[in-house]
Design an enzyme around this catalytic site. Structure first.
Site, PDB file in Angstrom:
ATOM      1  N   GLU A  17       0.814  -1.230   0.000  1.00  0.00           N
ATOM      2  CA  GLU A  17       0.000   0.000   0.000  1.00  0.00           C
ATOM      3  C   GLU A  17       0.841   1.270   0.000  1.00  0.00           C
ATOM      4  OE1 GLU A  17      -2.777  -0.376   3.239  1.00  0.00           O
ATOM      5  OE2 GLU A  17      -4.081  -1.671   2.066  1.00  0.00           O
ATOM      6  N   GLU A  72      -6.089  -8.546  -0.023  1.00  0.00           N
ATOM      7  CA  GLU A  72      -6.695  -8.213   1.270  1.00  0.00           C
ATOM      8  C   GLU A  72      -8.157  -7.878   1.064  1.00  0.00           C
ATOM      9  OE1 GLU A  72      -4.854  -5.219   3.747  1.00  0.00           O
ATOM     10  OE2 GLU A  72      -2.841  -5.845   3.163  1.00  0.00           O
TER      11      GLU A  72
HETATM   12  C1  BG6 Z   1      -4.467  -2.564   5.060  1.00  0.00           C
HETATM   13  C2  BG6 Z   1      -3.123  -3.009   5.532  1.00  0.00           C
HETATM   14  O1  BG6 Z   1      -4.426  -1.189   4.957  1.00  0.00           O
HETATM   15  O2  BG6 Z   1      -5.574  -2.752   5.852  1.00  0.00           O
HETATM   16  C3  BG6 Z   1      -3.143  -4.017   6.655  1.00  0.00           C
HETATM   17  O3  BG6 Z   1      -2.325  -3.486   4.483  1.00  0.00           O
HETATM   18  C4  BG6 Z   1      -4.278  -3.697   7.621  1.00  0.00           C
HETATM   19  O4  BG6 Z   1      -1.886  -4.048   7.259  1.00  0.00           O
HETATM   20  C5  BG6 Z   1      -5.596  -3.750   6.857  1.00  0.00           C
HETATM   21  O5  BG6 Z   1      -4.319  -4.493   8.749  1.00  0.00           O
HETATM   22  C6  BG6 Z   1      -6.825  -3.533   7.705  1.00  0.00           C
HETATM   23  O6  BG6 Z   1      -6.715  -2.363   8.446  1.00  0.00           O
HETATM   24  P1  BG6 Z   1      -6.916  -2.358  10.010  1.00  0.00           P
HETATM   25  O7  BG6 Z   1      -6.691  -0.970  10.434  1.00  0.00           O
HETATM   26  O8  BG6 Z   1      -8.309  -2.829  10.246  1.00  0.00           O
HETATM   27  O9  BG6 Z   1      -5.909  -3.307  10.560  1.00  0.00           O
END
Ligand code: BG6
Length: 467
Positions: free
Chosen positions: A175, A366
């Protein structure tokens, strides 16, 4: 003849994704050095404080460093085809600028990859996921400094050579487009009050682009058949209304996130960036060969995270906004308790948007629902999470039918992990519950949630049986 996919390809990479810093813990074990998150107890959107005494849940994570065998066995039980994690740079080069690596750190990832391969799970590795060695930021100014390219390349060469028979799928930077809102986490830079913020952001980005091109070249040389992806945060962004001002400004905001994909995947700086640089007094220091390198070695695929959609209203912040933060509420969508608007259709929209723009394979690396889970009679019946994933997989399938080339889907946080945004454990994504709370208390015991067996069936049926 019509050539149309009607479903997920046979070799679709179903699985899950985590990052070293949010899971491993053992933050000073076996020679590991401090990384930036070790100094960011309140999450990666907060300021880094070198002398903070706040409880830092990343230090222990979920104990993956010691529990990885147990965890991977559970991922194998769900039938994972792929598992994405990152290598903690500061385990391999504790300070970042050493000449030789830390053997203990290298051994740990040998063990993790061997364990995955034992079950036929393909490792997918992020080289830098918000966890740059702190020393590189403190002493050199992080990615604002061109010397970072050399340190990064030494790290890449070490891990490519070491894991060349084990890892085929790589991603350079997690990211990187979050550098607008989280410059320390995404770009390993600290921006001073008096500094031209955008100068710092775009200079650091340029250095990362050169590093990415060099790493792609080296990866292909050392590991024939390997693939090096870009990885961007690309949840959907919509205009708040059909007012032309909202529509155009939303387009501009989106383009500032896509800018990173434009450079990394198309291999050239897009023409629109020069107006932005002129208007913000940004002057990028480049070496003569940089643009040629960026052009010659673009990323092979685009990995991205997708969680939600955001709406944008003209007149609100543009730079510093990647489409992930703030925004105006969308009356058509429900939100999680953390305010993330749930929008499965947005995933189909983004897949089409990105494939139209880049014509390179996409990998959803993700996607997931982070929320509070409660035990009832010893069980967690997380139907809300199942519903979230069903809706997103349905739309993903539609994207495949639309003609989008998709490599895989790795659900974010298949086991509960520490949140990147807030540094807490209460926001849980897992199909597997981990007994550890926001105060750092708990036995670290793992328990299957209802979604565990559900996801197993999804993988078994290659995404056909979602019920
Ligand atoms: C993404 C990241 O932005 O979102 C992760 O690559 C992160 O590292 C994920 O955990 C979810 O965000 P959060 O704040 O819920 O952990």
């Amino acid at each position: 003849m019509n050539q149309r996919n009607k479903s997920f390809p046979k070799d679709f990479l179903w699985g899950g994704a985590i990052a070293a810093n949010q899971t491993e813990g053992a933050y000073l074990e076996d020679g590991k050095g401090l990384s930036i998150v070790d100094l960011m107890p309140n999450g990666l959107l907060a300021d880094l404080k070198e002398d903070s005494t706040d409880l830092n849940l990343y230090h222990e994570g979920i104990g993956f460093y010691h529990h990885y065998k147990e965890d991977i066995a559970m991922f194998a039980e769900m039938g994972f085809k792929a598992f994405r994690t990152s290598i903690a740079w500061s385990r391999i080069f504790p300070k970042g600028d050493e000449q030789s690596p830390n053997e203990k750190g290298l051994e740990f990832y040998d063990n993790v990859f061997d364990e995955l391969l034992k079950y036929g799970i393909e490792p997918v590795v992020t080289i830098s996921h918000f966890e740059t060695p702190w020393h590189l930021v403190k002493e050199y100014g992080g990615w604002k400094n061109r010397k970072m390219i050399d340190f990064y390349m030494r790290y890449c060469e070490t891990i490519f050579n070491r894991y060349k028979d084990k890892v085929k799928y790589w991603m350079g930077f997690n990211e990187i487009n979050n550098i607008y809102t989280g410059p320390t986490a995404a770009g390993a830079i600290l921006i001073e009050e008096h500094e031209n913020r955008l100068q710092a952001i775009y200079q650091a980005s340029h250095n990362c682009f050169v590093a990415s091109a060099l790493a792609t070249k080296l990866c292909h040389e050392i590991i024939p058949g390997s693939q090096m992806g870009a990885m961007l945060a690309l949840s959907a962004l919509y205009p708040n209304t059909c007012h032309p001002n909202d529509v155009f400004e939303t387009y501009e905001v989106r383009r500032r996130a896509l800018f990173f994909g434009d450079v990394l995947l198309r291999g050239t700086y897009p023409s629109y960036i020069y107006r932005i640089w002129d208007e913000h007094d940004v002057h990028i220091k480049m070496e003569e060969k940089d643009l040629e390198l960026i052009k010659q070695y673009p990323s092979d695929y685009l990995g991205f995270s997708y969680y939600r959609s955001t709406t944008h209203k003209a007149g609100t912040r543009i730079l510093g906004h990647t489409g992930g933060i703030a925004g105006t509420p969308n009356p058509y969508l429900e939100a999680t308790p953390w305010g993330w608007q749930i929008d499965s259709k947005g995933l189909r929209y983004v897949c089409n948007e990105l494939y139209d723009r880049y014509q390179k394979p996409l990998f959803i690396v993700e996607n997931g629902m982070g929320t509070n889970d409660e035990f009832e009679n010893g069980e967690i019946n997380d139907d809300y999470r199942i519903d979230y994933v069903i809706a997103h997989i349905k739309e993903l399938k539609e994207a495949v039918v639309d003609g989008v080339e998709l490599m895989g889907y790795t659900y974010w946080g298949p086991i509960d992990i520490v949140s990147a945004g807030t540094g807490e454990l209460k926001k849980r994504y897992g199909f597997i519950y981990v007994d550890r709370d926001n105060e750092g208390k708990g036995t670290l015991k793992r328990t299957r949630k209802k979604s565990f067996n559900w996801y197993k069936k999804v993988i078994e049926t290659n995404g056909e049986d979602l019920a």
